[in-house]
Design a protein around this motif. Structure first.
Motif, PDB file in Angstrom:
ATOM      1  N   MET A   1       0.834  -1.200   0.000  1.00  0.00           N
ATOM      2  CA  MET A   1       0.000   0.000   0.000  1.00  0.00           C
ATOM      3  C   MET A   1       0.870   1.251   0.000  1.00  0.00           C
ATOM      4  O   MET A   1       1.989   1.255   0.511  1.00  0.00           O
ATOM      5  CB  MET A   1      -0.920   0.018   1.229  1.00  0.00           C
ATOM      6  CG  MET A   1      -1.947  -1.081   1.236  1.00  0.00           C
ATOM      7  SD  MET A   1      -3.275  -0.785   0.038  1.00  0.00           S
ATOM      8  CE  MET A   1      -4.239   0.450   0.914  1.00  0.00           C
ATOM      9  N   THR A   2       0.337   2.304  -0.538  1.00  0.00           N
ATOM     10  CA  THR A   2       1.092   3.533  -0.788  1.00  0.00           C
ATOM     11  C   THR A   2       1.056   4.476   0.417  1.00  0.00           C
ATOM     12  O   THR A   2       0.041   4.593   1.102  1.00  0.00           O
ATOM     13  CB  THR A   2       0.494   4.246  -2.017  1.00  0.00           C
ATOM     14  OG1 THR A   2       0.621   3.380  -3.151  1.00  0.00           O
ATOM     15  CG2 THR A   2       1.220   5.554  -2.297  1.00  0.00           C
ATOM     16  N   ILE A   3       2.183   5.155   0.640  1.00  0.00           N
ATOM     17  CA  ILE A   3       2.254   6.218   1.636  1.00  0.00           C
ATOM     18  C   ILE A   3       2.240   7.553   0.899  1.00  0.00           C
ATOM     19  O   ILE A   3       3.007   7.758  -0.048  1.00  0.00           O
ATOM     20  CB  ILE A   3       3.526   6.098   2.497  1.00  0.00           C
ATOM     21  CG1 ILE A   3       3.478   4.829   3.349  1.00  0.00           C
ATOM     22  CG2 ILE A   3       3.692   7.342   3.395  1.00  0.00           C
ATOM     23  CD1 ILE A   3       4.732   4.586   4.164  1.00  0.00           C
ATOM     24  N   LEU A   4       1.374   8.460   1.339  1.00  0.00           N
ATOM     25  CA  LEU A   4       1.308   9.813   0.787  1.00  0.00           C
ATOM     26  C   LEU A   4       2.141  10.743   1.666  1.00  0.00           C
ATOM     27  O   LEU A   4       1.951  10.787   2.881  1.00  0.00           O
ATOM     28  CB  LEU A   4      -0.145  10.295   0.744  1.00  0.00           C
ATOM     29  CG  LEU A   4      -0.356  11.759   0.344  1.00  0.00           C
ATOM     30  CD1 LEU A   4       0.040  12.002  -1.108  1.00  0.00           C
ATOM     31  CD2 LEU A   4      -1.815  12.180   0.585  1.00  0.00           C
ATOM     32  N   LEU A  60      -5.254  10.561  -2.556  1.00  0.00           N
ATOM     33  CA  LEU A  60      -5.511   9.541  -1.544  1.00  0.00           C
ATOM     34  C   LEU A  60      -5.812   8.162  -2.119  1.00  0.00           C
ATOM     35  O   LEU A  60      -5.929   7.196  -1.357  1.00  0.00           O
ATOM     36  CB  LEU A  60      -6.685   9.981  -0.660  1.00  0.00           C
ATOM     37  CG  LEU A  60      -6.394  11.158   0.278  1.00  0.00           C
ATOM     38  CD1 LEU A  60      -7.696  11.718   0.838  1.00  0.00           C
ATOM     39  CD2 LEU A  60      -5.470  10.721   1.406  1.00  0.00           C
ATOM     40  N   ASP A  61      -5.912   8.028  -3.406  1.00  0.00           N
ATOM     41  CA  ASP A  61      -6.262   6.751  -4.023  1.00  0.00           C
ATOM     42  C   ASP A  61      -5.229   5.676  -3.667  1.00  0.00           C
ATOM     43  O   ASP A  61      -4.048   5.805  -3.974  1.00  0.00           O
ATOM     44  CB  ASP A  61      -6.335   6.909  -5.542  1.00  0.00           C
ATOM     45  CG  ASP A  61      -6.768   5.630  -6.233  1.00  0.00           C
ATOM     46  OD1 ASP A  61      -7.627   4.914  -5.680  1.00  0.00           O
ATOM     47  OD2 ASP A  61      -6.222   5.335  -7.318  1.00  0.00           O
ATOM     48  N   GLY A  62      -5.682   4.638  -2.984  1.00  0.00           N
ATOM     49  CA  GLY A  62      -4.799   3.527  -2.639  1.00  0.00           C
ATOM     50  C   GLY A  62      -3.821   3.804  -1.517  1.00  0.00           C
ATOM     51  O   GLY A  62      -2.896   3.020  -1.288  1.00  0.00           O
ATOM     52  N   VAL A  63      -4.018   4.885  -0.783  1.00  0.00           N
ATOM     53  CA  VAL A  63      -3.066   5.287   0.261  1.00  0.00           C
ATOM     54  C   VAL A  63      -3.445   4.638   1.592  1.00  0.00           C
ATOM     55  O   VAL A  63      -4.613   4.611   1.985  1.00  0.00           O
ATOM     56  CB  VAL A  63      -3.054   6.831   0.408  1.00  0.00           C
ATOM     57  CG1 VAL A  63      -2.374   7.267   1.704  1.00  0.00           C
ATOM     58  CG2 VAL A  63      -2.360   7.442  -0.798  1.00  0.00           C
ATOM     59  N   CYS A  64      -2.431   4.114   2.309  1.00  0.00           N
ATOM     60  CA  CYS A  64      -2.664   3.501   3.614  1.00  0.00           C
ATOM     61  C   CYS A  64      -2.207   4.390   4.765  1.00  0.00           C
ATOM     62  O   CYS A  64      -2.744   4.293   5.874  1.00  0.00           O
ATOM     63  CB  CYS A  64      -1.971   2.143   3.705  1.00  0.00           C
ATOM     64  SG  CYS A  64      -0.164   2.212   3.583  1.00  0.00           S
ATOM     65  N   GLN A  65      -1.195   5.244   4.520  1.00  0.00           N
ATOM     66  CA  GLN A  65      -0.686   6.130   5.553  1.00  0.00           C
ATOM     67  C   GLN A  65      -0.352   7.485   4.928  1.00  0.00           C
ATOM     68  O   GLN A  65      -0.056   7.574   3.734  1.00  0.00           O
ATOM     69  CB  GLN A  65       0.573   5.558   6.209  1.00  0.00           C
ATOM     70  CG  GLN A  65       0.359   4.235   6.922  1.00  0.00           C
ATOM     71  CD  GLN A  65       1.592   3.815   7.705  1.00  0.00           C
ATOM     72  OE1 GLN A  65       1.816   4.262   8.817  1.00  0.00           O
ATOM     73  NE2 GLN A  65       2.388   2.952   7.107  1.00  0.00           N
ATOM     74  N   VAL A  66      -0.374   8.522   5.781  1.00  0.00           N
ATOM     75  CA  VAL A  66      -0.105   9.875   5.318  1.00  0.00           C
ATOM     76  C   VAL A  66       0.914  10.535   6.243  1.00  0.00           C
ATOM     77  O   VAL A  66       0.755  10.493   7.479  1.00  0.00           O
ATOM     78  CB  VAL A  66      -1.388  10.737   5.285  1.00  0.00           C
ATOM     79  CG1 VAL A  66      -1.063  12.189   4.902  1.00  0.00           C
ATOM     80  CG2 VAL A  66      -2.409  10.161   4.315  1.00  0.00           C
ATOM     81  N   PHE A  67       1.940  11.137   5.656  1.00  0.00           N
ATOM     82  CA  PHE A  67       2.798  12.068   6.382  1.00  0.00           C
ATOM     83  C   PHE A  67       2.240  13.446   6.092  1.00  0.00           C
ATOM     84  O   PHE A  67       2.230  13.902   4.947  1.00  0.00           O
ATOM     85  CB  PHE A  67       4.251  11.961   5.923  1.00  0.00           C
ATOM     86  CG  PHE A  67       5.149  12.991   6.564  1.00  0.00           C
ATOM     87  CD1 PHE A  67       5.558  12.850   7.877  1.00  0.00           C
ATOM     88  CD2 PHE A  67       5.572  14.105   5.858  1.00  0.00           C
ATOM     89  CE1 PHE A  67       6.365  13.809   8.474  1.00  0.00           C
ATOM     90  CE2 PHE A  67       6.385  15.064   6.436  1.00  0.00           C
ATOM     91  CZ  PHE A  67       6.785  14.913   7.752  1.00  0.00           C
TER      92      PHE A  67
END
Length: 283
Positions: A1-4, A60-67
């Protein structure tokens, strides 16, 4: 999963991106202007403006975590969209000013408090990073030092514990790791309490020449800095610096418990950035 990673153009955000990319972590770097971010080849970029909800979906598409860089405008709507998109954790670059007495009325603290309150209200799992004074604040003296002028600093005897940008980035990456043990709120300091005058001495030592310091009082600071710093913000800064005359800064909250590495010193930061002051950096 992707991190933004938001604020990817900034000192901390760009380093978080570089570390995650080096670790092979799928990520997406965002900025209000995503073009020419100067990031490593292969890093996906996206335009994200918290004041423009139309930019949320793609970011946010496909994002699991955000900084998350602390930007109050639109943050509540963004966090709602993040929750709906399935984000599992938000790591916030906040500030230790939120812990100051009267933080709700202080313009510097309030900026970060608004974001922290929105994160808490969202119900999303989170980590609030609360660094103190950055070592990179010394760049404010760089032009005077390069030109051989005296450094003009209000309350030059005030003590801070300057934290290296890279230490903050390292803790952020640790907080974004699967199974992270980084707690929900993390104050961060550098390993040494130094007065502004002592910081200038470090720079002078590495340049091999004397640098004079002119200690400004409040009236002189208002005249000198008031041309480019809003009065409420300047008053907050001067209050903090004046308070720092009374005692050494706390150095208990370094990065080491979360990164396993000793905190970088102010001297290390200057060595790495000596070109900003007219010298040759050591990296």
């Amino acid at each position: 999963m992707t991190i933004l990673v938001t604020g990817a153009r900034g000192n901390i955000g760009s380093q978080v991106v570089a570390r995650l990319h080096a670790n092979g972590q799928p990520l997406r770097a965002s900025s209000r202007r995503s073009g020419d971010l100067g990031l490593p080849p292969g890093v996906e970029t996206v335009t994200l403006d918290l004041r423009e909800p139309s930019t949320f979906r793609a970011a946010l598409d496909g994002v699991c975590q955000v900084f998350l860089y602390a930007e109050p405008d639109g943050v509540a709507d963004f966090l709602k969209a993040a929750d709906e998109a399935g984000v599992r954790k938000v790591v916030v670059l906040s500030s230790n000013t939120v812990l100051l007495p009267g933080a709700d009325e202080d313009p510097l603290a309030r900026h970060h408090r608004v974001v922290e309150d929105a994160v808490l209200a969202s119900g999303l799992p989170h980590v609030l990073l609360r660094p103190g004074a950055f070592a990179s604040n010394a760049l404010g003296w760089s032009a005077d030092i390069r030109e051989g002028r005296a450094v003009q600093q209000p309350f030059a005897g005030s003590q801070v514990a300057p934290v290296h940008d890279s230490d903050v980035a390292d803790v952020a990456v640790a907080a974004l790791a699967e199974g992270s043990a980084v707690p929900e709120a993390v104050p961060l300091s550098g390993p040494q309490s130094l007065s502004f005058r002592a910081e200038v001495r470090v720079i002078a030592d590495l340049l091999g020449r004397e640098i004079h310091v002119r200690d400004l009082d409040r009236a002189e600071a208002a005249e000198t800095m008031g041309r480019f710093v809003p009065p409420p913000v300047l008053a907050s800064l001067l209050d903090q610096w004046e308070a720092g005359l009374a005692q050494p800064a706390d150095t208990y909250a370094t990065c080491e418990p979360w990164t396993g590495a000793p905190a970088r010193t102010f001297r290390q930061w200057v060595q790495e950035n000596l070109d900003a002051f007219g010298g040759t950096p050591v990296r």
